[in-house]
Design a protein around this motif. Structure first.
Motif, short mmCIF file in Angstrom:
data_model
loop_
_atom_site.label_atom_id
_atom_site.label_comp_id
_atom_site.label_asym_id
_atom_site.label_seq_id
_atom_site.Cartn_x
_atom_site.Cartn_y
_atom_site.Cartn_z
N LEU A 1 0.75 -1.26 0.11
CA LEU A 1 -0.02 0.12 0.03
C LEU A 1 0.80 1.17 0.06
CD1 LEU A 1 -2.34 -1.25 2.83
CD2 LEU A 1 -2.73 -1.29 0.13
N HIS A 2 0.57 2.11 -1.13
CA HIS A 2 1.54 3.41 -1.20
C HIS A 2 0.85 4.63 -1.08
CE1 HIS A 2 5.35 1.54 -3.16
NE2 HIS A 2 5.15 0.97 -2.06
N ASN A 3 1.48 5.54 -0.59
CA ASN A 3 1.26 6.97 -0.97
C ASN A 3 2.11 7.87 -1.52
OD1 ASN A 3 -0.63 9.21 -0.82
ND2 ASN A 3 -0.61 9.50 1.42
N TYR B 1 -2.85 7.69 -2.95
CA TYR B 1 -2.84 6.39 -2.28
C TYR B 1 -2.96 5.65 -3.64
CZ TYR B 1 -3.57 8.06 2.35
OH TYR B 1 -3.39 8.38 3.71
N HIS B 2 -2.38 4.49 -3.64
CA HIS B 2 -2.33 3.47 -4.60
C HIS B 2 -1.96 1.91 -4.09
CE1 HIS B 2 1.52 5.11 -5.05
NE2 HIS B 2 1.95 3.86 -5.68
N VAL B 3 -2.43 1.04 -4.78
CA VAL B 3 -2.00 -0.31 -4.42
C VAL B 3 -0.92 -0.70 -5.43
CG1 VAL B 3 -2.55 -2.72 -4.46
CG2 VAL B 3 -4.40 -1.01 -3.78
N MET B 4 0.37 -0.65 -4.83
CA MET B 4 1.44 -0.95 -5.61
C MET B 4 1.77 -2.55 -6.18
SD MET B 4 4.07 1.34 -6.61
CE MET B 4 5.07 0.79 -7.96
N MET B 5 1.88 -2.90 -7.36
CA MET B 5 2.01 -4.01 -7.61
C MET B 5 3.50 -4.12 -8.28
SD MET B 5 -1.57 -4.87 -9.21
CE MET B 5 -2.87 -5.72 -7.95
N LYS C 1 7.47 11.64 -3.54
CA LYS C 1 8.16 10.21 -3.35
C LYS C 1 6.76 9.26 -3.20
CE LYS C 1 12.81 11.16 -2.18
NZ LYS C 1 13.90 11.28 -1.41
N MET C 2 7.09 8.10 -3.45
CA MET C 2 6.22 7.03 -3.15
C MET C 2 6.90 6.51 -1.88
SD MET C 2 5.14 4.65 -6.23
CE MET C 2 6.62 3.99 -6.61
N GLN C 3 5.76 6.28 -0.79
CA GLN C 3 5.89 5.96 0.64
C GLN C 3 5.18 4.54 0.94
OE1 GLN C 3 5.68 8.50 4.08
NE2 GLN C 3 7.89 9.11 3.27
#
Ligand SMILES: [Cu+2]
Length: 154
Positions: free
Chosen positions: A74-76, A107-111, A85-87
Motif C-alpha cells: 500500500l503506497h501513498n 494512495y495506490h495499491v503498488m504491484m 516520493k512513493m512511500q
C-alpha cells in the motif's frame, strides 16, 4: 401453513450459513477500480479504486493479495523536501461515513514484479483484507493512463 413453515426454516438456515458475508457487504462499497496498463519493459503497476465506508467507524485496509504480482504494497505519494516520493503505508484508513479515492498521485495499491505485461482488456483479480478480518474479492479491468485531454479538466 405447513409449507410456509418449512420454507421459513429453510430460509433462516441459509442466513445462518453465511452470517458474516451478508453483514460485511454493507460496510464497504468498492467502485471505479482499475489497474494501470503497463508500458513495455516495466515490471510494476498500480491499482486504483474508490472505497466508501458506510459504517460509523473508520475502516483500515491492511493488505492486498493477488497472484499477478510477486509483491504488493500500500503506497501513498508524499512531498519530501519538494520532491514527490512513493512511500509504503502500514494501512490505508477510510474515515467513518466517508470515501477515499485511490488515484494516480495519491494512495495506490503498488504491484511489483508483475508476472506478465498487463494490457487493456485484461482483468486482475485481487483480495482486499481489512482490519477485523473482513475481506473483499475484486476483479479490476486493466486501463491505460488517462489521456492528457481528459486529465486537463480535473
Ligand atoms: Cu507506489
Amino acid at each position: 401453513m405447513k409449507m410456509l413453515i418449512s420454507s421459513a426454516l429453510l430460509l433462516s438456515s441459509l442466513f445462518i450459513a453465511t452470517p458474516t458475508l451478508a453483514c460485511d457487504d454493507h460496510k464497504l462499497e468498492i467502485s471505479d477500480s482499475y489497474v494501470r496498463e503497463m508500458p513495455p519493459a516495466s515490471k510494476n503497476t498500480a491499482a486504483y479504486m474508490q472505497l466508501k465506508n458506510t459504517t460509523d467507524k473508520p475502516l483500515k485496509l491492511l493488505e492486498v493479495q493477488s497472484d499477478i504480482a510477486k509483491k504488493i504494497e500500500l503506497h501513498n505519494i508524499v512531498n519530501v523536501d519538494g520532491v514527490l516520493k512513493m512511500q509504503p503505508q502500514p494501512y490505508i484508513e477510510i474515515a467513518a461515513n466517508n470515501s477515499l479515492i485511490l488515484k494516480p498521485g495519491s494512495y495506490h495499491v503498488m504491484m511489483m514484479g508483475v508476472k506478465r505485461q498487463l494490457k487493456q482488456g485484461e482483468e486482475v483479480k485481487m483480495t482486499l483484507k481489512f482490519e477485523g478480518g473482513m475481506t473483499r474479492e475484486l476483479t479490476a479491468p486493466v486501463q491505460p493512463i488517462m489521456p492528457k485531454s481528459a486529465k486537463a479538466g480535473s
